[in-house]
Design a protein around this motif. Sequence first.
Motif, PDB file in Angstrom:
ATOM      1  N   ILE A   1       6.855  61.133  85.971  1.00  0.00           N
ATOM      2  CA  ILE A   1       7.651  61.228  84.742  1.00  0.00           C
ATOM      3  C   ILE A   1       7.713  62.672  84.255  1.00  0.00           C
ATOM      4  CG2 ILE A   1       7.637  60.631  82.277  1.00  0.00           C
ATOM      5  CD1 ILE A   1       6.652  57.828  83.156  1.00  0.00           C
ATOM      6  N   LYS A   2       6.580  63.363  84.287  1.00  0.00           N
ATOM      7  CA  LYS A   2       6.528  64.761  83.839  1.00  0.00           C
ATOM      8  C   LYS A   2       7.369  65.662  84.748  1.00  0.00           C
ATOM      9  CE  LYS A   2       3.402  68.678  83.332  1.00  0.00           C
ATOM     10  NZ  LYS A   2       4.148  69.531  84.254  1.00  0.00           N
ATOM     11  N   GLU A   3       7.160  65.554  86.051  1.00  0.00           N
ATOM     12  CA  GLU A   3       7.859  66.434  86.995  1.00  0.00           C
ATOM     13  C   GLU A   3       9.362  66.178  87.060  1.00  0.00           C
ATOM     14  OE1 GLU A   3       6.812  69.199  88.712  1.00  0.00           O
ATOM     15  OE2 GLU A   3       5.151  68.889  87.322  1.00  0.00           O
ATOM     16  N   SER A   4       9.774  64.939  86.879  1.00  0.00           N
ATOM     17  CA  SER A   4      11.201  64.617  86.935  1.00  0.00           C
ATOM     18  C   SER A   4      11.886  64.826  85.584  1.00  0.00           C
ATOM     19  CB  SER A   4      11.406  63.168  87.386  1.00  0.00           C
ATOM     20  OG  SER A   4      10.930  62.276  86.393  1.00  0.00           O
ATOM     21  N   GLU A   5      11.097  65.190  84.579  1.00  0.00           N
ATOM     22  CA  GLU A   5      11.609  65.376  83.224  1.00  0.00           C
ATOM     23  C   GLU A   5      12.355  64.118  82.752  1.00  0.00           C
ATOM     24  OE1 GLU A   5      13.295  69.323  82.461  1.00  0.00           O
ATOM     25  OE2 GLU A   5      12.666  69.863  84.485  1.00  0.00           O
ATOM     26  N   ALA A   6      11.810  62.966  83.095  1.00  0.00           N
ATOM     27  CA  ALA A   6      12.461  61.683  82.826  1.00  0.00           C
ATOM     28  C   ALA A   6      12.734  61.456  81.345  1.00  0.00           C
ATOM     29  CB  ALA A   6      11.617  60.541  83.380  1.00  0.00           C
TER      30      ALA A   6
ATOM     31  N   SER B   1      13.660  63.514  79.177  1.00  0.00           N
ATOM     32  CA  SER B   1      14.821  64.278  78.714  1.00  0.00           C
ATOM     33  C   SER B   1      16.102  63.454  78.812  1.00  0.00           C
ATOM     34  CB  SER B   1      14.974  65.577  79.501  1.00  0.00           C
ATOM     35  OG  SER B   1      15.337  65.315  80.848  1.00  0.00           O
ATOM     36  N   TYR B   2      16.126  62.462  79.680  1.00  0.00           N
ATOM     37  CA  TYR B   2      17.320  61.631  79.840  1.00  0.00           C
ATOM     38  C   TYR B   2      17.519  60.652  78.688  1.00  0.00           C
ATOM     39  CZ  TYR B   2      17.313  63.571  84.502  1.00  0.00           C
ATOM     40  OH  TYR B   2      17.319  64.426  85.562  1.00  0.00           O
TER      41      TYR B   2
ATOM     42  N   ALA C   1      22.630  68.277  76.567  1.00  0.00           N
ATOM     43  CA  ALA C   1      23.385  68.547  77.796  1.00  0.00           C
ATOM     44  C   ALA C   1      22.520  69.189  78.877  1.00  0.00           C
ATOM     45  CB  ALA C   1      24.585  69.443  77.486  1.00  0.00           C
ATOM     46  N   THR C   2      21.471  69.905  78.495  1.00  0.00           N
ATOM     47  CA  THR C   2      20.636  70.538  79.518  1.00  0.00           C
ATOM     48  C   THR C   2      19.882  69.509  80.360  1.00  0.00           C
ATOM     49  OG1 THR C   2      18.827  70.871  77.949  1.00  0.00           O
ATOM     50  CG2 THR C   2      20.370  72.692  78.242  1.00  0.00           C
ATOM     51  N   ALA C   3      19.761  68.282  79.885  1.00  0.00           N
ATOM     52  CA  ALA C   3      19.127  67.233  80.692  1.00  0.00           C
ATOM     53  C   ALA C   3      19.935  66.987  81.962  1.00  0.00           C
ATOM     54  CB  ALA C   3      18.988  65.942  79.898  1.00  0.00           C
ATOM     55  N   CYS C   4      21.222  67.230  81.896  1.00  0.00           N
ATOM     56  CA  CYS C   4      22.084  66.990  83.053  1.00  0.00           C
ATOM     57  C   CYS C   4      21.817  67.963  84.191  1.00  0.00           C
ATOM     58  CB  CYS C   4      23.549  67.059  82.645  1.00  0.00           C
ATOM     59  SG  CYS C   4      23.992  65.773  81.460  1.00  0.00           S
ATOM     60  N   ILE C   5      21.162  69.072  83.899  1.00  0.00           N
ATOM     61  CA  ILE C   5      20.905  70.040  84.969  1.00  0.00           C
ATOM     62  C   ILE C   5      19.457  70.013  85.439  1.00  0.00           C
ATOM     63  CG2 ILE C   5      22.837  71.569  84.472  1.00  0.00           C
ATOM     64  CD1 ILE C   5      20.852  73.376  82.958  1.00  0.00           C
TER      65      ILE C   5
ATOM     66  N   LYS D   1      23.859  54.875  81.222  1.00  0.00           N
ATOM     67  CA  LYS D   1      22.974  56.004  81.517  1.00  0.00           C
ATOM     68  C   LYS D   1      21.954  55.601  82.584  1.00  0.00           C
ATOM     69  CE  LYS D   1      21.696  59.504  78.393  1.00  0.00           C
ATOM     70  NZ  LYS D   1      20.958  60.060  77.264  1.00  0.00           N
ATOM     71  N   SER D   2      21.409  54.411  82.475  1.00  0.00           N
ATOM     72  CA  SER D   2      20.434  53.913  83.461  1.00  0.00           C
ATOM     73  C   SER D   2      21.079  53.725  84.825  1.00  0.00           C
ATOM     74  CB  SER D   2      19.836  52.587  82.995  1.00  0.00           C
ATOM     75  OG  SER D   2      19.144  52.754  81.802  1.00  0.00           O
ATOM     76  N   ARG D   3      22.250  53.108  84.828  1.00  0.00           N
ATOM     77  CA  ARG D   3      22.965  52.866  86.092  1.00  0.00           C
ATOM     78  C   ARG D   3      23.315  54.187  86.772  1.00  0.00           C
ATOM     79  NH1 ARG D   3      25.935  49.338  84.011  1.00  0.00           N
ATOM     80  NH2 ARG D   3      27.627  50.677  83.360  1.00  0.00           N
ATOM     81  N   ASP D   4      23.876  55.129  86.000  1.00  0.00           N
ATOM     82  CA  ASP D   4      24.230  56.430  86.565  1.00  0.00           C
ATOM     83  C   ASP D   4      22.985  57.175  87.036  1.00  0.00           C
ATOM     84  OD1 ASP D   4      26.855  55.882  85.962  1.00  0.00           O
ATOM     85  OD2 ASP D   4      26.999  57.325  84.315  1.00  0.00           O
ATOM     86  N   GLY D   5      21.927  57.113  86.230  1.00  0.00           N
ATOM     87  CA  GLY D   5      20.687  57.788  86.601  1.00  0.00           C
ATOM     88  C   GLY D   5      20.107  57.247  87.897  1.00  0.00           C
TER      89      GLY D   5
END
Length: 176
Positions: free
Chosen positions: A26-31, A33-34, A39-43, A83-87
């Motif tokens: 969770i920490k490494e994937s920055e989960a 943030s989603y 908008a920076t979560a998208c990058i 958001k979940s489906r796209d993620g």
Amino acid sequence: MNQVTALKYGAVAAVCIAVVMGLYLIKESEATSYLTDDATACINCHVMESYYATWQHSSHAQRAACVDCHLPVDNYIDKYASKSRDGFNHTVAFTLNTYGKRMMITDDGARRVQENCIRCHASFSKTLIGNVDRYHAWDTEALGTRKCWDCHRSVPHGRIRSINGTPDNLGTRWNH
């Protein structure tokens, strides 16, 4: 130590290891943030940097974040379900490296973007409303399957959209 006690300790150790690994993931994937609209979560994934960079240099950057265009805005259940489906789909594509240099929007994603274009711009000004009546008759079959971006191609992601061919894409991940 008997066998039952050893199994209990082994089970507790396995659960602890799984929890620690889950928290690390969770920490490494920055989960987390989603869960935001930032908008920076998208990058978080490098493949999205060119899309973020082109949006950042567009007129939409001042008025709309990624979620304002790409997710439903009518209710939180639809928003977080999409958001979940796209993620999940993004995670699978990025993990298995099944995407090309140019990301393609899904049919469901295109429908959401189209609905949000119409929602935001439907009552923008008298001129636009006049053009909607003349050129954007949404309720007729004259447009067929055309989308807003068929004519407004460079909005909001510019003309060039690929991982390695986007101007102004200068390491956006590290500059936010």
